[in-house]
Design a protein around this motif. Structure first.
Motif, PDB file in Angstrom:
ATOM      1  N   ALA A 182       0.833  -1.202   0.000  1.00 19.04           N
ATOM      2  CA  ALA A 182       0.000   0.000   0.000  1.00 19.04           C
ATOM      3  C   ALA A 182       0.867   1.251   0.000  1.00 19.04           C
ATOM      4  CB  ALA A 182      -0.920  -0.006   1.223  1.00 19.04           C
TER       5      ALA A 182
ATOM      6  N   THR B 276      -7.094   0.777   1.869  1.00 17.47           N
ATOM      7  CA  THR B 276      -6.728  -0.479   2.509  1.00 17.47           C
ATOM      8  C   THR B 276      -7.809  -0.839   3.522  1.00 17.47           C
ATOM      9  OG1 THR B 276      -4.365  -0.053   2.237  1.00 17.47           O
ATOM     10  CG2 THR B 276      -4.996  -1.662   3.897  1.00 17.47           C
TER      11      THR B 276
ATOM     12  N   ILE C  69      -6.773   3.960   5.368  1.00 21.86           N
ATOM     13  CA  ILE C  69      -6.806   2.646   6.010  1.00 21.86           C
ATOM     14  C   ILE C  69      -8.045   2.610   6.895  1.00 21.86           C
ATOM     15  CG2 ILE C  69      -5.599   1.033   7.518  1.00 21.86           C
ATOM     16  CD1 ILE C  69      -2.988   2.490   6.727  1.00 21.86           C
TER      17      ILE C  69
ATOM     18  N   ASP D 148      -6.938  -6.940   3.788  1.00 19.71           N
ATOM     19  CA  ASP D 148      -6.255  -7.873   4.681  1.00 19.71           C
ATOM     20  C   ASP D 148      -7.266  -8.850   5.278  1.00 19.71           C
ATOM     21  OD1 ASP D 148      -4.106  -8.964   5.948  1.00 19.71           O
ATOM     22  OD2 ASP D 148      -3.993  -7.477   7.548  1.00 19.71           O
TER      23      ASP D 148
ATOM     24  N   LEU E  44      -6.846  -2.650  -1.308  1.00 22.40           N
ATOM     25  CA  LEU E  44      -6.096  -3.742  -0.705  1.00 22.40           C
ATOM     26  C   LEU E  44      -6.877  -4.254   0.503  1.00 22.40           C
ATOM     27  CD1 LEU E  44      -3.962  -1.248  -1.560  1.00 22.40           C
ATOM     28  CD2 LEU E  44      -2.316  -3.048  -1.084  1.00 22.40           C
TER      29      LEU E  44
END
Length: 668
Positions: free
Chosen positions: A265, A279, A302, A431, A429
Motif C-alpha cells: 500500500a 486499505t 486505512i 487484509d 487492498l
C-alpha cells in the motif's frame, strides 16, 4: 547514463542462478568512513560471500601503478585516473563497517569476533584483454580483475567470479536470514521498523518482490470470465471483476501477509501520488496495526470494513444489532423448543441473507457448502419458520443487523445514485480477505475504478467468519496467487503443534487452499514445547491460569504481551479480571491479526460442543478456530481443559508437554 560496461556486467549478473546470487546496482552505503558511498555493483553469493565491483569502460591502457592508471580516451587524449581497484577496496571497507554493526552477521572464530562471510572487491574492464591486464601485474592484485574474456559469456563470468582471490571459503552456504540482513544494509527500504522506528527485521526477497511487483492488468478469456461470475454479481461488479488487476497473497499464519500488504500500500502510494488507495481490514485491531505500519499519506486511507460502510451511508448509518443478539431476544426458548444453538441459527440467517435466499422452497433445495451442521429437511423447515419470523419482526421494528450493512452500502453505490465513492479508488487492498463475504467484496469492487488494482491477503486455514470460495466471491485468482510458506511469528514448536490440528483433519489437510508451512528455507527459532494442562474443574482452571499469568509477569513478560483467548464469548467472564493487570482477554472472534509472546487457551474440552450431532465440516471449522488461536503465540503457548481432552485434539499430544493442574490450579 549507463555505460556499455555497466550494461554488460548487469546482463551477466542477471544471468546468474537466482537461488545462488543476489545483486545490487549502485546501492547507497549509508554510513561511510570515506566519501565512497555508491559502488557500481555489489554481489552476494550464497556460497561465496560479498563482492564489490567497480566498472571502467577504458579501451586502452598505457601504463598502470597501484595508485594511478594512464589511459587513452576515444578522442585520442591521454589521461590519468585513480586505480579503480583502490576505489573498489574503499567501497568494500565502508560496506564491511556497516556489516560489522549487526551482531547477527558476526561469529566467534578462534576467540575473535568476525563476519560470518568473506568480503571481496574487484574491477571489471570489459574492453581490456587478459594479456594486457597481466602486463600491468604490479597495478592489480592477482585475482581481482574481470577481463574482456571473463565477461564474454555468462558461463565464463560465473567461472571467473568463483575464481577470484577470495580470502577464505565458506564451509556452508549463507542462510536466507543472513542474506536478508545483508540486503538490509545494501537497501534500507527492506528494513521493517517497529512502532518506535527501530529496525525489527527485514522483508524477505519473496516479500519484497511482491511489494514492488509492477502493475499489469490481466483479462481472462470472455468464456472463462462468464463461467466464473456468480449470478449474484451486478453488471458493475462483473465489469470490475473482469478488468481489475488482481493479486492474491496466501500464506500460513505468521508468514508476513499483513506486512506485505502494508508495504505494498505504501509503495503504491509513493509511486503513484495521483492515485487514491484504500486499505481495508476486518476489525479495529487490524486497522490499528496497519496504521502503525504504514506512513500516512493524503492518497492512502486505512479503514475497517464497517467504518467504510458508515462513510458510504452517511446520515443513513445507524449502529447495527448483532444477529445472534436479536435471535436470543426473539427466541429465548430456542434450545428448549427447537434444539438449536442461537449462534448456529444466527450464522444460518446471515448465510441466507448473503445468498439472497428469502424464499422457503429455495432454501430447502439450496446446496449448503461449508455449514458446520448437516441439517435434515425437518431442521431446515424449523429454520424457515425462525427466519420468516425474524424477517417479519425485523421489518416491523425497522431493525438493522450487521448482515444488512453491506447490502445497504451496495444500494448507495448504485451508479444511478451518483455516490461520490462509486469507482473512486485506483487500488483497493484487503487484509484477512478470507473473512470477507461475497457482498463485502462486491462493495470493494464498486469502489474500484474499472482498470483498478485489487490486492488480497488470505489464509483459509484461519477463516473464522466466512467460508466462501473466491469463485463465489466473483474474483478470479487462478494464476494470480503467490504463496508465503515460512512461519516467522511462532517458534517451531508452537507452529508444529498448531499444524498437527490441520493435518489431522481430513477436510483441511486435503483442501487445495491449505498452505503447509516450510521450516527448511529459514531457521525458524526453537523454544519450549506448548503445555497441555488438564484440570479437575473450572475453579482449578481459573486459578491455574491466574497463577500462570502471574508467574509469566514476574519472570519479565509484559502483561500486554499475554493473551487469554476463549473459544466462546461466554467464557471470557471467568478471566476478564486479568484485564486490570493489562492482560488481553477476549474471545476468538476478536483475535484476528494479533500476536503475543504468551497465549493461554482455556476450556477446550467444550470447544466442539454442539446441540446437534457434529458433522465433519463443523469439526473442521472448530479446528481452524483453535489453530488460529494457537498461532497468535510467538514464544509460549498453554492449552487447558477439564476432564478429558476432546478426541478432535488428540493430534496435539505428541507435540506438547502434558501436565496436570492440582487443587487451586498449580501445575505439576
Amino acid at each position: 547514463m549507463v555505460t556499455y560496461g555497466e550494461g554488460l556486467v548487469a546482463s551477466r549478473l542477471q544471468s546468474l542462478p537466482a537461488d545462488e546470487y543476489t545483486y545490487f546496482i549502485e546501492p547507497t552505503i549509508t554510513h561511510t568512513r570515506s566519501a565512497y558511498r555508491n559502488p557500481d555493483f555489489v554481489v552476494v553469493g550464497k556460497t561465496l560471500g560479498v563482492l564489490v565491483i567497480e566498472v571502467k569502460d577504458w579501451k586502452r591502457i598505457v601504463q598502470a601503478t597501484q595508485k594511478k592508471v594512464e589511459i587513452i580516451r576515444d578522442s585520442g587524449e591521454q589521461a590519468t585516473e585513480d586505480n579503480p581497484l583502490k576505489i573498489a577496496k574503499e567501497y568494500a571497507l565502508n560496506l564491511n563497517e556497516n556489516f560489522e554493526k549487526l551482531h547477527t552477521l558476526l561469529r566467534n572464530y578462534k576467540g575473535k569476533i568476525k563476519l560470518k562471510f568473506p568480503w571481496m572487491y574487484a574491477v571489471a574492464l570489459p574492453h581490456i584483454e587478459k594479456h594486457t591486464i597481466e602486463q600491468c601485474e604490479k597495478a592489480w592484485e592477482e585475482g581481482h580483475v574481470f577481463s574482456k574474456e571473463d565477461l564474454s559469456s555468462p558461463e565464463r563470468f560465473e567461472r571467473a567470479l568463483r575464481g577470484l582471490a577470495w580470502v577464505w571459503r565458506l564451509e556452508k552456504p549463507l542462510s536466507l536470514a543472513d542474506i536478508d540482513e545483508i540486503r538490509g544494509v545494501l537497501d534500507p527500504s527492506v528494513i521493517i521498523p517497529d512502532s518506535q522506528g527501530q529496525p525489527m527485521g527485514v522483508l524477505t526477497s519473496q516479500q519484497y518482490q511482491i511489494v514492488r511487483e509492477p502493475l499489469k492488468v490481466v483479462k481472462a478469456p470472455q468464456a472463462q470470465q462468464q463461467a466464473l461470475m456468480p449470478d449474484m454479481l451486478t453488471e458493475e461488479g462483473r465489469s470490475a471483476a473482469e478488468s481489475a488487476s488482481v493479486r492474491l497473497i496466501r500464506g500460513v499464519a505468521g508468514s508476513g501477509k499483513s506486512l506485505v500488504l502494508a508495504y505494498r500500500a505504501q509503495f503504491l502510494a509513493e509511486q503513484n501520488p495521483d492515485w487514491r488507495i484504500l486499505t481495508l481490514a476486518f476489525n479495529k485491531d487490524l486497522v490499528r496495526d496497519l496504521r502503525r505500519r504504514v506512513r500516512a499519506g493524503s492518497n492512502l486511507q486505512i479503514m475497517g470494513f464497517h467504518e467504510l460502510c458508515a462513510d458510504i451511508l452517511g446520515k443513513k448509518w445507524h449502529s447495527p444489532s448483532s444477529v445472534e443478539g436479536l435471535v436470543n431476544n426473539a427466541f429465548p426458548d430456542l434450545r428448549q423448543r427447537y434444539g438449536l444453538d442461537p449462534e448456529f441459527v444466527a450464522k444460518e440467517i446471515e448465510w441466507r441473507k448473503e445468498m439472497g435466499l428469502y424464499d422457503d422452497e429455495a432454501y430447502l433445495s439450496a446446496k449448503r457448502v461449508g455449514r458446520g451442521h448437516k441439517l435434515s429437511k425437518e431442521k431446515r423447515q424449523l429454520i424457515n419458520d425462525i427466519f420468516n419470523r425474524y424477517v417479519k419482526r425485523h421489518a416491523q421494528e425497522r431493525l438493522v443487523d450487521w448482515a444488512d450493512v453491506p447490502f445497504m452500502a451496495l444500494d448507495e453505490l448504485n451508479p444511478e445514485c451518483q455516490h461520490p465513492l462509486f469507482q473512486f479508488y485506483d487500488a483497493v487492498l484487503i487484509d484477512e480477505a478470507q473473512d470477507f463475504a461475497p457482498s463485502w467484496i462486491r462493495v470493494a469492487k464498486k469502489l474500484l475504478k474499472p482498470e483498478g488494482m485489487l490486492f488480497l491477503c488470505d489464509d483459509p486455514t484461519q477463516s473464522l467468519f466466512a467460508n466462501f470460495s473466491w469463485k463465489e466471491k466473483g474474483v478470479e485468482v487462478v494464476g494470480r496467487t503467490r504463496i508465503l510458506r515460512v512461519p516467522f511469528r511462532s517458534t517451531r514448536e508452537v507452529m508444529v503443534a498448531a499444524q498437527s490440528i490441520i493435518t489431522s483433519d481430513p477436510i483441511l489437510a486435503q483442501s487445495e487452499d491449505t498452505v503447509m508451512p516450510e521450516f527448511d528455507s529459514y531457521d525458524v527459532p526453537s523454544g519450549e514445547k506448548p503445555m497441555l494442562v488438564q484440570y479437575r474443574d473450572l475453579r482449578d482452571e481459573v486459578s491455574g491460569i491466574e497463577e500462570t499469568v502471574s508467574e509469566a509477569i514476574r519472570s519479565g513478560v509484559p502483561a500486554g504481551q499475554i493473551a487469554v483467548l476463549c473459544h466462546n464469548h461466554r467464557l471470557v467472564k471467568h478471566w476478564a479480571h486479568l484485564r486490570d493487570a493489562g492482560v488481553y482477554v477476549e474471545s476468538f472472534k476478536k483475535m484476528k491479526g494479533l500476536e503475543f509472546r504468551m497465549v493461554l487457551i482455556p476450556h477446550v474440552h467444550t470447544a466442539f460442543d454442539t446441540p446437534t450431532k457434529p458433522e465433519d465440516t463443523f469439526i473442521s471449522e472448530r479446528r481452524r478456530y483453535v489453530y488460529t488461536a494457537m498461532t497468535r503465540a510467538r514464544e509460549k503457548l498453554v492449552v487447558s481443559y477439564e476432564g478429558k481432552l476432546p478426541d478432535y485434539l488428540n493430534a496435539l499430544q505428541p507435540y506438547v508437554q502434558q501436565v496436570k493442574g492440582t487443587s487451586y490450579g498449580q501445575v505439576r
